[in-house]
Scaffold this active site. Structure first.
Site, short mmCIF file in Angstrom:
data_model
loop_
_atom_site.label_atom_id
_atom_site.label_comp_id
_atom_site.label_asym_id
_atom_site.label_seq_id
_atom_site.Cartn_x
_atom_site.Cartn_y
_atom_site.Cartn_z
CD GLU A 40 -47.65 -46.66 0.91
OE1 GLU A 40 -48.88 -46.72 0.65
OE2 GLU A 40 -47.18 -47.07 1.99
CB THR A 69 -53.33 -47.89 -2.81
OG1 THR A 69 -53.04 -46.98 -1.74
CG2 THR A 69 -54.79 -48.30 -2.69
CE LYS A 128 -51.37 -50.31 4.68
NZ LYS A 128 -51.61 -49.74 3.34
#
Length: 214
Positions: A40, A69, A128
């Site tokens: 990521e 994000t 997550k």
């Protein structure tokens, strides 16, 4: 891509975040060369979209390269255009709705049981658990008692030892940033990054998968 299956298979998601786009790209390529199959790139990084584009060009269309994000629908669309194959959020963000519309699976950030259920209801491929360090492996175990089938990915303060503990408590994978990346995202030693990648891959491979209790 089927993100849930990929997380269960590889068990390690590397999180690249840093101030130097060239160093971030080098870190991504080093991780990929070291066998880390899910990476990521956080959109809080300098020129994150440029890093994603260059990494996608280097790694090919099938590699598990995502954007992290990702907060807004605009972020989600920009990440998709840059070549992200999945999205990661820190919370129940607008991007959680946009990802499926773009055909991208979302690893959605949540902490409480209510947030976990909200993420699943919104179509998250996996949850997550963030910041996981607040409750540690014991909190994950407590969450899995009433929610045994949720694919949890703890993120935040995960080192090699706690990675083993989270997986032993039933996480499908762990997300790791600075304990894995170290100073590589600021132009540090990529050979040291290779060594850490090998150590983390060995750590997650050592723990038997935990079946659902149901």
């Amino acid at each position: 891509m089927n993100l849930t299956d990929a997380l269960r298979t590889h068990r390690l998601l590397a999180i690249v975040r840093g101030p130097d786009p060239d160093a971030a790209l080098a870190a991504v390529l080093t991780l990929a060369d070291s066998g880390v199959a899910l990476i990521e790139v956080s959109l809080t990084s300098a020129d994150a979209l440029g890093t994603l584009r260059r990494a996608r060009a280097a790694l090919g269309p099938e590699f598990g390269l995502g954007a992290g994000t990702v907060l807004s629908a605009t972020d989600a669309r920009a990440a998709a255009d840059a070549g992200a194959s999945f999205l990661v959020t820190p919370a129940l963000a607008e991007s959680l709705d946009e990802g499926p519309r773009l055909g991208l699976p979302v690893l959605a950030g949540a902490l409480t049981p209510t947030e976990v259920l909200g993420a699943l209801a919104a179509g998250a491929a996996a949850v997550k658990l963030f910041p996981a360090s607040i409750g540690g492996p014991g909190y994950l175990g407590a969450l899995r008692d009433p929610l045994p089938d949720v694919p949890f990915v703890p993120v935040g303060g995960v080192d090699a030892e706690s990675a083993r503990q989270y997986l032993a408590r039933g996480a499908v994978a762990v997300g790791v940033g600075s304990p894995l990346l170290g100073d590589s995202v600021r132009g540090g030693d990529v050979d040291a990054l290779r060594a850490r990648a090998a150590a983390f891959r060995a750590a997650v491979a050592d723990v038997p998968a935990v079946p659902s209790p149901r």
